[in-house]
Every structure is written in C-alpha cells, then in structure tokens.
Design a protein around this motif. Structure first.
Motif, PDB file in Angstrom:
ATOM      1  N   LEU A 319     135.580 -54.550  -4.637  1.00  0.00           N
ATOM      2  CA  LEU A 319     135.269 -55.320  -3.148  1.00  0.00           C
ATOM      3  C   LEU A 319     133.825 -54.811  -2.628  1.00  0.00           C
ATOM      4  CD1 LEU A 319     135.797 -56.737  -0.632  1.00  0.00           C
ATOM      5  CD2 LEU A 319     136.963 -54.369   0.251  1.00  0.00           C
ATOM      6  N   THR A 320     132.910 -55.739  -2.437  1.00  0.00           N
ATOM      7  CA  THR A 320     131.499 -55.434  -1.804  1.00  0.00           C
ATOM      8  C   THR A 320     131.527 -56.111  -0.435  1.00  0.00           C
ATOM      9  OG1 THR A 320     130.690 -55.446  -4.150  1.00  0.00           O
ATOM     10  CG2 THR A 320     129.148 -55.889  -2.175  1.00  0.00           C
ATOM     11  N   ILE A 321     131.068 -54.944   0.357  1.00  0.00           N
ATOM     12  CA  ILE A 321     130.720 -55.446   1.663  1.00  0.00           C
ATOM     13  C   ILE A 321     129.103 -55.378   1.835  1.00  0.00           C
ATOM     14  CG2 ILE A 321     130.794 -54.946   4.297  1.00  0.00           C
ATOM     15  CD1 ILE A 321     133.376 -53.324   3.889  1.00  0.00           C
ATOM     16  N   GLY A 322     128.480 -56.771   2.123  1.00  0.00           N
ATOM     17  CA  GLY A 322     127.073 -56.924   1.836  1.00  0.00           C
ATOM     18  C   GLY A 322     126.616 -57.944   2.861  1.00  0.00           C
ATOM     19  N   MET A 323     125.273 -57.520   3.272  1.00  0.00           N
ATOM     20  CA  MET A 323     124.363 -58.359   4.142  1.00  0.00           C
ATOM     21  C   MET A 323     123.273 -59.101   3.511  1.00  0.00           C
ATOM     22  SD  MET A 323     122.314 -56.618   7.386  1.00  0.00           S
ATOM     23  CE  MET A 323     123.749 -55.835   8.114  1.00  0.00           C
ATOM     24  N   ARG A 324     122.953 -58.598   2.146  1.00  0.00           N
ATOM     25  CA  ARG A 324     122.208 -59.625   1.364  1.00  0.00           C
ATOM     26  C   ARG A 324     122.882 -60.807   0.647  1.00  0.00           C
ATOM     27  NH1 ARG A 324     116.999 -57.913   0.882  1.00  0.00           N
ATOM     28  NH2 ARG A 324     116.380 -55.776   1.708  1.00  0.00           N
ATOM     29  N   GLY A 325     122.318 -61.872   0.433  1.00  0.00           N
ATOM     30  CA  GLY A 325     122.717 -62.846  -0.123  1.00  0.00           C
ATOM     31  C   GLY A 325     123.424 -62.760  -1.496  1.00  0.00           C
ATOM     32  N   HIS A 326     122.829 -62.005  -2.305  1.00  0.00           N
ATOM     33  CA  HIS A 326     123.121 -61.685  -3.819  1.00  0.00           C
ATOM     34  C   HIS A 326     123.895 -60.380  -3.885  1.00  0.00           C
ATOM     35  CE1 HIS A 326     119.870 -64.479  -5.066  1.00  0.00           C
ATOM     36  NE2 HIS A 326     120.770 -64.876  -5.840  1.00  0.00           N
ATOM     37  N   SER A 327     123.979 -59.757  -2.878  1.00  0.00           N
ATOM     38  CA  SER A 327     125.192 -58.723  -2.832  1.00  0.00           C
ATOM     39  C   SER A 327     126.282 -59.233  -2.633  1.00  0.00           C
ATOM     40  CB  SER A 327     124.645 -57.691  -1.668  1.00  0.00           C
ATOM     41  OG  SER A 327     125.107 -58.165  -0.446  1.00  0.00           O
ATOM     42  N   GLN A 328     126.446 -60.422  -2.372  1.00  0.00           N
ATOM     43  CA  GLN A 328     127.918 -61.257  -2.328  1.00  0.00           C
ATOM     44  C   GLN A 328     127.996 -62.149  -3.438  1.00  0.00           C
ATOM     45  OE1 GLN A 328     129.952 -60.516   0.976  1.00  0.00           O
ATOM     46  NE2 GLN A 328     129.026 -58.923  -0.289  1.00  0.00           N
ATOM     47  N   MET A 329     127.124 -62.931  -3.671  1.00  0.00           N
ATOM     48  CA  MET A 329     127.099 -63.931  -4.788  1.00  0.00           C
ATOM     49  C   MET A 329     127.078 -63.320  -6.332  1.00  0.00           C
ATOM     50  SD  MET A 329     124.536 -67.181  -3.773  1.00  0.00           S
ATOM     51  CE  MET A 329     123.082 -66.121  -3.404  1.00  0.00           C
ATOM     52  N   ILE A 330     126.590 -61.997  -6.495  1.00  0.00           N
ATOM     53  CA  ILE A 330     126.595 -61.380  -7.811  1.00  0.00           C
ATOM     54  C   ILE A 330     127.971 -60.849  -7.917  1.00  0.00           C
ATOM     55  CG2 ILE A 330     125.863 -59.556  -9.316  1.00  0.00           C
ATOM     56  CD1 ILE A 330     122.990 -59.939  -7.980  1.00  0.00           C
ATOM     57  N   PRO A 331     128.599 -59.998  -7.088  1.00  0.00           N
ATOM     58  CA  PRO A 331     130.085 -59.580  -7.383  1.00  0.00           C
ATOM     59  C   PRO A 331     131.100 -60.923  -7.291  1.00  0.00           C
ATOM     60  CG  PRO A 331     129.109 -59.033  -5.098  1.00  0.00           C
ATOM     61  CD  PRO A 331     128.126 -59.392  -5.938  1.00  0.00           C
ATOM     62  N   PHE A 332     130.725 -61.988  -6.497  1.00  0.00           N
ATOM     63  CA  PHE A 332     131.748 -63.145  -6.723  1.00  0.00           C
ATOM     64  C   PHE A 332     131.493 -63.692  -8.006  1.00  0.00           C
ATOM     65  CE2 PHE A 332     132.298 -67.625  -6.243  1.00  0.00           C
ATOM     66  CZ  PHE A 332     133.470 -67.803  -5.596  1.00  0.00           C
ATOM     67  N   GLY A 333     130.259 -63.766  -8.604  1.00  0.00           N
ATOM     68  CA  GLY A 333     130.082 -64.311  -9.858  1.00  0.00           C
ATOM     69  C   GLY A 333     130.796 -63.316 -10.834  1.00  0.00           C
ATOM     70  N   CYS A 334     131.001 -62.125 -10.504  1.00  0.00           N
ATOM     71  CA  CYS A 334     131.855 -61.378 -11.534  1.00  0.00           C
ATOM     72  C   CYS A 334     133.350 -61.622 -11.400  1.00  0.00           C
ATOM     73  CB  CYS A 334     131.216 -59.982 -11.465  1.00  0.00           C
ATOM     74  SG  CYS A 334     129.497 -59.423 -11.938  1.00  0.00           S
ATOM     75  N   GLY A 335     133.568 -62.147 -10.391  1.00  0.00           N
ATOM     76  CA  GLY A 335     135.119 -62.486 -10.132  1.00  0.00           C
ATOM     77  C   GLY A 335     135.635 -61.410  -9.366  1.00  0.00           C
ATOM     78  N   LYS A 336     134.822 -60.994  -8.552  1.00  0.00           N
ATOM     79  CA  LYS A 336     135.083 -59.623  -7.636  1.00  0.00           C
ATOM     80  C   LYS A 336     135.166 -60.089  -6.025  1.00  0.00           C
ATOM     81  CE  LYS A 336     135.765 -56.881 -11.103  1.00  0.00           C
ATOM     82  NZ  LYS A 336     135.596 -57.887 -12.064  1.00  0.00           N
ATOM     83  N   SER A 337     135.853 -59.434  -5.241  1.00  0.00           N
ATOM     84  CA  SER A 337     135.973 -59.965  -3.934  1.00  0.00           C
ATOM     85  C   SER A 337     134.949 -59.375  -2.983  1.00  0.00           C
ATOM     86  CB  SER A 337     137.378 -59.174  -3.395  1.00  0.00           C
ATOM     87  OG  SER A 337     138.556 -59.727  -4.077  1.00  0.00           O
ATOM     88  N   ILE A 338     134.835 -60.228  -1.820  1.00  0.00           N
ATOM     89  CA  ILE A 338     133.370 -59.971  -0.875  1.00  0.00           C
ATOM     90  C   ILE A 338     133.923 -59.932   0.516  1.00  0.00           C
ATOM     91  CG2 ILE A 338     131.731 -60.865  -2.816  1.00  0.00           C
ATOM     92  CD1 ILE A 338     131.831 -63.334  -0.866  1.00  0.00           C
ATOM     93  N   PHE A 339     132.926 -59.250   1.381  1.00  0.00           N
ATOM     94  CA  PHE A 339     133.220 -59.393   2.587  1.00  0.00           C
ATOM     95  C   PHE A 339     131.658 -59.376   3.360  1.00  0.00           C
ATOM     96  CE2 PHE A 339     133.269 -58.425   7.101  1.00  0.00           C
ATOM     97  CZ  PHE A 339     134.606 -59.060   7.647  1.00  0.00           C
ATOM     98  N   SER A 340     131.232 -60.506   3.933  1.00  0.00           N
ATOM     99  CA  SER A 340     129.912 -60.825   4.137  1.00  0.00           C
ATOM    100  C   SER A 340     129.622 -60.231   5.483  1.00  0.00           C
ATOM    101  CB  SER A 340     129.513 -62.251   4.021  1.00  0.00           C
ATOM    102  OG  SER A 340     129.690 -62.553   2.742  1.00  0.00           O
ATOM    103  N   LEU A 341     128.586 -59.555   5.675  1.00  0.00           N
ATOM    104  CA  LEU A 341     127.949 -58.870   7.171  1.00  0.00           C
ATOM    105  C   LEU A 341     127.022 -60.388   7.324  1.00  0.00           C
ATOM    106  CD1 LEU A 341     127.710 -55.148   6.558  1.00  0.00           C
ATOM    107  CD2 LEU A 341     129.770 -56.505   7.765  1.00  0.00           C
ATOM    108  N   ILE A 342     127.234 -61.161   8.151  1.00  0.00           N
ATOM    109  CA  ILE A 342     126.326 -62.190   8.352  1.00  0.00           C
ATOM    110  C   ILE A 342     125.091 -62.139   9.250  1.00  0.00           C
ATOM    111  CG2 ILE A 342     126.319 -64.803   9.195  1.00  0.00           C
ATOM    112  CD1 ILE A 342     129.357 -64.941   8.145  1.00  0.00           C
TER     113      ILE A 342
END
Length: 417
Positions: A319-342
C-alpha cells in the motif's frame, strides 16, 4: 548560476546532516551511479548524431530530482521496443530549445519524433518557452518538421492557482495537434482540458493513452507479481510532496500537515510500519516533518536510483499513500494498492479513470485524518479485492495501449514506404 547551485547544495548537505545523517555516504555512491547513467546517455546521443533511423525522444531523461520521471521515460522506450520493435533512441531534454538545425538533422536522419509521456502541458516549468509549454520548440521550427510526430501519454499538468498559459500557447497547441500523427493524453481530465482550448475539428485527434507506468507489470521486467508480497505485511509507503508548497497547500499548510501527522501517529500505534519515499529533493521537507513530529519511518531516497530499482521498490509495497502522481501510478502499475493525497487535479483525474474516487482524499478535507486511518484499517480485509480491481482495470488500460501501439506501428510503417 554556479554560486546559486553551490548554495543549494550547501543547504541540502546541512539538511541531510541534521535530519538524515546515516544517508550521507550511501548518497555519494548513488550519485556516482547516476553520473555514469547520464554519461551513458550522452555517449549514446553522440553516436546517433552520425547515424540514421533513430527516434528523437523528447523527455525528462534520467533526472536527478524526480523518481517518477526516471521510471516514466525508461518505461516509454521499453514499451515501444516490446510492442513494435527494438528501436535506437536519441534522448533529448524536452525543455531544451529546439533549433532549426535540430529539425534539419531530424528530417534527414531520424525515423520519428516522440514527445512524452509526462505532465508536459504546464505553463511555468520553462522560462521563456518558445511554445508556452514544456516542449520548447518555436512554431516556425515545428512547421518544418516532416517526420512522424507522436505525443504519447502526456498530461495537462497545471497546478491549482498556478500561472496562466502565455498567449502563445493556444496557437502552438493547435499547430502541435494538427501536425501530430498520434496524440494520446494520459487521463480523461487532461483530454477535457485540452479540448477546451482546441477547435472542434481537432477534438477527434486527441485520444486516451494511460500513462505507461500504470501497466508496468504487463511489460516491465522489474514489476513483480502481486503474490510476491506477504498478505500480512503491514508496511505503508508514504510520499509527501513539498514542491510548489503554496500551490499545493494554499494557506492551510499547517492544518493539513497536522491532520496527516495525526493519521500517521495513529497508524504507527496500530502496528503499521512507514517507509518514506523521497522522490525529489523538495521532499526532504517530508523527512524533516517526520523527524520533528517523532513519527518513526524508514527513509527511502529514490530520486537518484535507476528506473528498475524504483520499480522494484514499489513492487514490494502492498500500500502506498502518496501525493505525487507517480507515487500512485507506479505502485498501481505493479498491481499494488494506493491511497491518494490530492493536492493536484491530476490525482483526481487518475482516480476517476480507474473508477475508484474513494481511494484518496483532498488534503484540505477536514476529515482527512479519519479517511486515511479508516482506509488503512480496512485495507487488510480489502486487499485482495483491491488487487483484483487493479488487475481488471489494468487489463482495460493494456488493451487501449496495445490498440494505440498498433496505430503507431502503422504510422511508422507508412513513413518508411
């Protein structure tokens, strides 16, 4: 310029000594490896000056201050090499002024021009840009380009309360879209924003092309399968972005950070371990934030690593909690979960495109603390379901990508005839 850079380096070293002293020696060796990779790019580019048939790729290649871009532009080339055929690549900084002699060389020697991906449509990243956006090419030079032009997975990247585009931008945008043989935007929000500035007859040229980092495990060797992370792993990767602070946080920075602090301290109490992912030097402020608030975290500096190393890091994070775009898209691209700080519209655009608006929260939301904690508390029981949803959405994105790559392959084939 030299004096300014010396001051910046001195400030960074002082900050490192105060807040992350153990990293001083490792950072030196990361920098040496980075310099070697940059040298390799320069050597490769010089070789191509005397060759023919290469693709002129405008991007932010192997930056020292953006982990997301490090992965992104490497991923673009890997994708094209796999889905069409292996190419020779000449990697050119997208913000460097394109000259008339560059266009002459491209028309004579290159097989095509590729611009992207990334959030290139932003007004204030290049001072005195000849285009009004990041690809720094004047209209008269763009008009002379005769090779296929591909804009691939680019994004509308204006920050909230950011500078407006210069008057030159709209006319340049119309010419760029008119000239482009393929233009793919990385999210639906960017498509809508771009169409607002284009005449109706050009709307059909603008297509959806998800960022290639969102489908990394379909083609990038270092994106490990979902099953590689233990089901009971209570590790969170955290990324907080501190570039353009006024545009990200507005006047509420103190209260926003207070809410994030409360959430992180609560999660630590619940037994979660935090890995703080530093994507850029501006993110050093995250290290200071964690230190001052006594939030235990392992500091992971990604900004000088190679693309494969960064992908490997995120492929092991459940699980990655991230504020930068690629801190979300890269883990998503690895099949992993995300929570975005928008703090930027592109984060909301991405969540809308994947159909999961609740996988994130506006940083200005007064309930931010509760939303973070609740999402993480419920994550263990939801994890497999989330990963299944990610896989299904990746199938959709991959199908779109393959269709677009087929179009681009045909464009390249026609240009050779």
């Amino acid at each position: 310029m030299i004096l300014r850079q010396s001051r910046i380096l001195t400030k960074r070293m002082a900050h490192r000594l105060q807040f992350d002293r153990p990293d001083i020696v490792p950072s030196f060796f990361r920098f040496i490896k980075f310099v070697y990779r940059k040298f390799d790019i320069a050597r490769n580019n010089k070789r191509h000056l005397a060759s023919k048939g290469y693709i002129e790729h405008y991007g932010v290649h192997m930056p020292r201050n953006n982990a997301g871009d490090t992965v992104l532009f490497d991923a673009v080339e890997k994708l094209f090499d796999q889905e069409i055929r292996p190419f020779e690549w000449r990697m050119v900084p997208v913000r460097k002024k394109v000259s008339g002699s560059d266009i002459d060389r491209i028309n004579h020697n290159a097989s095509a021009v590729l611009v992207g991906g990334g959030g290139l449509f932003v007004a204030d990243s290049v001072s005195e840009s000849a285009s009004g956006w990041q690809w720094n090419i004047a209209r008269e030079d763009l008009e002379k380009l005769h090779k296929p032009l591909i804009l691939f997975a680019v994004g509308f990247n204006q920050f909230r309360n950011g500078e407006e585009f210069q008057p030159i931008f709209d006319d340049h945008l119309k010419l760029t879209v008119s000239k482009a043989d393929f233009i793919g935007m990385r999210n639906s929000g960017s498509i809508a924003r771009l169409k607002e500035r284009l005449p109706a007859e050009l709307h059909t040229k603008v297509q959806f092309q998800p960022c290639m980092t969102t489908v990394l495990n379909r083609y990038f060797p270092d994106a490990v399968a979902v099953s590689s992370v233990a089901e009971n792993d209570k590790t969170i990767v955290l990324n907080l972005a501190f570039d353009r602070r006024e545009q990200r946080f507005g006047i509420d920075e103190q209260s926003i950070l207070e809410n994030i602090k409360k959430a992180l301290l609560r999660l630590v109490e619940l037994g979660w371990k935090i890995k703080a992912a530093v994507h850029a030097w501006d993110d050093d402020s995250m290290v200071e934030f964690l230190h001052r608030n006594k939030i235990p975290a392992e500091i992971c500096r990604l900004n000088l690593l190679s693309g494969p190393e960064i992908v490997q890091f995120y492929s092991k994070a459940p699980l990655t909690i991230g504020m930068r775009g690629h801190s979300q898209m890269i883990p998503f691209g690895c099949g992993k979960s995300i929570f975005s700080l928008i703090s930027h519209d592109k984060m909301r655009f991405f969540l809308d495109d994947i159909g999961e608006p609740n996988w994130g929260a506006e940083i200005s939301d007064p309930d931010l603390t509760d939303k973070i904690v609740t999402f993480v508390e419920q994550f263990p029981k939801n994890r497999l379901n989330y990963e299944k949803k990610i896989g299904l959405k990746q199938n959709e994105f991959w199908s779109i990508t393959q269709s677009n790559m087929s179009q681009i392959s045909d464009i390249f084939a026609r240009s050779r005839d």
